[in-house]
Design a protein around this motif. Structure first.
Motif, PDB file in Angstrom:
ATOM      1  N   PHE A 132       0.794  -1.218   0.000  1.00  0.00           N
ATOM      2  CA  PHE A 132       0.000   0.000   0.000  1.00  0.00           C
ATOM      3  C   PHE A 132       0.832   1.276   0.000  1.00  0.00           C
ATOM      4  O   PHE A 132       0.469   2.251  -0.645  1.00  0.00           O
ATOM      5  CB  PHE A 132      -0.931   0.011   1.215  1.00  0.00           C
ATOM      6  N   MET A 133       1.931   1.299   0.737  1.00  0.00           N
ATOM      7  CA  MET A 133       2.760   2.507   0.783  1.00  0.00           C
ATOM      8  C   MET A 133       4.225   2.127   0.943  1.00  0.00           C
ATOM      9  O   MET A 133       4.551   1.076   1.489  1.00  0.00           O
ATOM     10  CB  MET A 133       2.307   3.445   1.908  1.00  0.00           C
ATOM     11  N   ARG A 134       5.073   3.006   0.454  1.00  0.00           N
ATOM     12  CA  ARG A 134       6.511   2.756   0.501  1.00  0.00           C
ATOM     13  C   ARG A 134       7.064   3.066   1.888  1.00  0.00           C
ATOM     14  O   ARG A 134       6.694   4.050   2.525  1.00  0.00           O
ATOM     15  CB  ARG A 134       7.234   3.635  -0.531  1.00  0.00           C
ATOM     16  N   LEU A 135       7.959   2.203   2.340  1.00  0.00           N
ATOM     17  CA  LEU A 135       8.670   2.428   3.589  1.00  0.00           C
ATOM     18  C   LEU A 135      10.043   3.010   3.304  1.00  0.00           C
ATOM     19  O   LEU A 135      10.672   2.674   2.287  1.00  0.00           O
ATOM     20  CB  LEU A 135       8.841   1.110   4.347  1.00  0.00           C
ATOM     21  N   LYS A 136      10.516   3.863   4.194  1.00  0.00           N
ATOM     22  CA  LYS A 136      11.916   4.276   4.142  1.00  0.00           C
ATOM     23  C   LYS A 136      12.758   3.081   4.557  1.00  0.00           C
ATOM     24  O   LYS A 136      12.283   2.202   5.289  1.00  0.00           O
ATOM     25  CB  LYS A 136      12.155   5.454   5.090  1.00  0.00           C
ATOM     26  N   THR A 137      14.013   3.070   4.142  1.00  0.00           N
ATOM     27  CA  THR A 137      14.882   1.925   4.459  1.00  0.00           C
ATOM     28  C   THR A 137      14.963   1.694   5.963  1.00  0.00           C
ATOM     29  O   THR A 137      14.850   0.553   6.425  1.00  0.00           O
ATOM     30  CB  THR A 137      16.297   2.144   3.882  1.00  0.00           C
ATOM     31  N   ALA A 138      15.135   2.742   6.746  1.00  0.00           N
ATOM     32  CA  ALA A 138      15.250   2.590   8.203  1.00  0.00           C
ATOM     33  C   ALA A 138      13.978   1.982   8.793  1.00  0.00           C
ATOM     34  O   ALA A 138      14.041   1.157   9.709  1.00  0.00           O
ATOM     35  CB  ALA A 138      15.550   3.939   8.864  1.00  0.00           C
ATOM     36  N   GLU A 139      12.814   2.376   8.282  1.00  0.00           N
ATOM     37  CA  GLU A 139      11.543   1.830   8.758  1.00  0.00           C
ATOM     38  C   GLU A 139      11.435   0.343   8.434  1.00  0.00           C
ATOM     39  O   GLU A 139      11.052  -0.469   9.290  1.00  0.00           O
ATOM     40  CB  GLU A 139      10.376   2.579   8.106  1.00  0.00           C
ATOM     41  N   ALA A 140      11.771  -0.004   7.197  1.00  0.00           N
ATOM     42  CA  ALA A 140      11.691  -1.405   6.779  1.00  0.00           C
ATOM     43  C   ALA A 140      12.637  -2.283   7.589  1.00  0.00           C
ATOM     44  O   ALA A 140      12.261  -3.375   8.038  1.00  0.00           O
ATOM     45  CB  ALA A 140      12.010  -1.527   5.281  1.00  0.00           C
ATOM     46  N   VAL A 141      13.856  -1.798   7.823  1.00  0.00           N
ATOM     47  CA  VAL A 141      14.834  -2.561   8.609  1.00  0.00           C
ATOM     48  C   VAL A 141      14.362  -2.691  10.061  1.00  0.00           C
ATOM     49  O   VAL A 141      14.445  -3.765  10.663  1.00  0.00           O
ATOM     50  CB  VAL A 141      16.230  -1.905   8.536  1.00  0.00           C
ATOM     51  N   GLY A 157      21.814 -18.225  13.459  1.00  0.00           N
ATOM     52  CA  GLY A 157      23.209 -17.812  13.330  1.00  0.00           C
ATOM     53  C   GLY A 157      23.448 -16.603  12.447  1.00  0.00           C
ATOM     54  O   GLY A 157      24.584 -16.293  12.125  1.00  0.00           O
ATOM     55  N   SER A 158      22.391 -15.867  12.053  1.00  0.00           N
ATOM     56  CA  SER A 158      22.566 -14.709  11.194  1.00  0.00           C
ATOM     57  C   SER A 158      23.131 -13.532  11.986  1.00  0.00           C
ATOM     58  O   SER A 158      22.765 -13.312  13.134  1.00  0.00           O
ATOM     59  CB  SER A 158      21.226 -14.317  10.573  1.00  0.00           C
ATOM     60  N   PHE A 159      24.025 -12.774  11.332  1.00  0.00           N
ATOM     61  CA  PHE A 159      24.554 -11.546  11.938  1.00  0.00           C
ATOM     62  C   PHE A 159      23.846 -10.314  11.381  1.00  0.00           C
ATOM     63  O   PHE A 159      24.202  -9.193  11.711  1.00  0.00           O
ATOM     64  CB  PHE A 159      26.057 -11.431  11.688  1.00  0.00           C
ATOM     65  N   ALA A 160      22.830 -10.520  10.540  1.00  0.00           N
ATOM     66  CA  ALA A 160      22.160  -9.394   9.891  1.00  0.00           C
ATOM     67  C   ALA A 160      21.526  -8.456  10.902  1.00  0.00           C
ATOM     68  O   ALA A 160      21.524  -7.236  10.708  1.00  0.00           O
ATOM     69  CB  ALA A 160      21.112  -9.903   8.904  1.00  0.00           C
ATOM     70  N   TYR A 165      21.170  -3.142  13.479  1.00  0.00           N
ATOM     71  CA  TYR A 165      21.163  -2.278  14.655  1.00  0.00           C
ATOM     72  C   TYR A 165      22.316  -1.274  14.625  1.00  0.00           C
ATOM     73  O   TYR A 165      22.176  -0.145  15.084  1.00  0.00           O
ATOM     74  CB  TYR A 165      21.212  -3.110  15.930  1.00  0.00           C
ATOM     75  N   ASN A 166      23.460  -1.695  14.095  1.00  0.00           N
ATOM     76  CA  ASN A 166      24.593  -0.781  13.966  1.00  0.00           C
ATOM     77  C   ASN A 166      24.320   0.335  12.967  1.00  0.00           C
ATOM     78  O   ASN A 166      24.760   1.466  13.139  1.00  0.00           O
ATOM     79  CB  ASN A 166      25.858  -1.544  13.537  1.00  0.00           C
ATOM     80  N   SER A 167      23.563   0.006  11.914  1.00  0.00           N
ATOM     81  CA  SER A 167      23.332   0.970  10.840  1.00  0.00           C
ATOM     82  C   SER A 167      22.092   1.833  11.025  1.00  0.00           C
ATOM     83  O   SER A 167      22.031   2.950  10.524  1.00  0.00           O
ATOM     84  CB  SER A 167      23.217   0.229   9.498  1.00  0.00           C
ATOM     85  N   TYR A 168      21.087   1.300  11.723  1.00  0.00           N
ATOM     86  CA  TYR A 168      19.797   1.989  11.811  1.00  0.00           C
ATOM     87  C   TYR A 168      19.325   2.068  13.268  1.00  0.00           C
ATOM     88  O   TYR A 168      18.699   1.137  13.775  1.00  0.00           O
ATOM     89  CB  TYR A 168      18.749   1.279  10.960  1.00  0.00           C
ATOM     90  N   PRO A 169      19.597   3.188  13.949  1.00  0.00           N
ATOM     91  CA  PRO A 169      19.163   3.352  15.341  1.00  0.00           C
ATOM     92  C   PRO A 169      17.656   3.158  15.532  1.00  0.00           C
ATOM     93  O   PRO A 169      17.223   2.710  16.594  1.00  0.00           O
ATOM     94  CB  PRO A 169      19.581   4.791  15.675  1.00  0.00           C
ATOM     95  N   LEU A 170      16.855   3.486  14.522  1.00  0.00           N
ATOM     96  CA  LEU A 170      15.407   3.301  14.635  1.00  0.00           C
ATOM     97  C   LEU A 170      15.059   1.840  14.900  1.00  0.00           C
ATOM     98  O   LEU A 170      14.106   1.536  15.625  1.00  0.00           O
ATOM     99  CB  LEU A 170      14.707   3.782  13.349  1.00  0.00           C
TER     100      LEU A 170
END
Length: 200
Positions: A132-141, A157-160, A165-170
């Motif tokens: 329905f609507m586009r998310l900003k990258t930080a919101e999606a993450v 075992g994923s480090f993603a 969390y390191n890249s997106y404080p949100l």
């Protein structure tokens, strides 16, 4: 009882105005989002539990993390919609339970998972929102990783999630707000009044 439906819609309409937001809210009205539980037997395992939890997460994010100059819309999107994956996710069933007082077996209602779109948890919420609507990258993450260490991918075992969390404080803020709502604000919400399913 609080009118969680009206409260959710008020917060949503006040803060979320990007293209497609109205269509997303209209779609939500066709689902069980406003009456569904937030879980089968843990936090918010009651009628209206999902919308109550969504509001609590939004309020925890705003109270503890929002600072002037940040996007109030992003906070509303993450808080209110992070568990969109739970719309049309549960159903009421029955099971036999022995009544301690009478010694008789009785059928009692309970919630069980009936996933119509087995697409994961956070990623499913992102998928549904972006219909329905586009998310900003930080919101999606943030929405994708709001479960943190409870996410199946992390346990595998994923480090993603650490990279997210390191890249997106949100993403960190949404995860902590989700924990705050679940374990601090919603204790004692695992039962249902008025004859609706009660979960141990």
């Amino acid at each position: 009882m609080e009118d969680y439906h009206a409260q959710f819609v008020e917060i949503y309409n006040k803060n979320i105005t990007r293209p497609g937001a109205d269509r997303l809210l209209n779609w939500l009205e066709t689902t069980d989002f406003f009456t569904a539980p937030a879980s089968t037997r843990f936090h918010g395992a009651c009628e209206y539990g999902l919308v109550m939890h969504s509001i609590n997460v939004y309020q925890a994010m705003m109270q503890h993390f929002f600072t002037e100059g940040e996007s109030a819309e992003s906070y509303a999107i993450c808080g209110l919609l992070h568990d969109l994956c739970k719309a049309n996710f549960y159903k009421v069933s029955t099971r036999n339970v022995k009544n301690d007082a009478t010694g008789q077996w009785e059928k009692v209602p309970y919630y069980q998972v009936a996933d119509q779109l087995p697409y994961g948890h956070g990623e499913k919420s992102v998928y549904l929102i972006e219909h329905f609507m586009r998310l900003k990258t930080a919101e999606a993450v943030a929405i994708r990783w709001h479960m943190g260490g409870f996410d199946d991918a992390v346990r595998g075992g994923s480090f993603a999630v650490s990279d997210a969390y390191n890249s997106y404080p949100l993403a960190v803020k949404l995860h902590i707000a989700d924990l705050t709502a679940t374990y601090l604000m919603e204790q004692g919400t695992s039962s249902v009044e008025n004859g609706h399913p009660k979960n141990k």
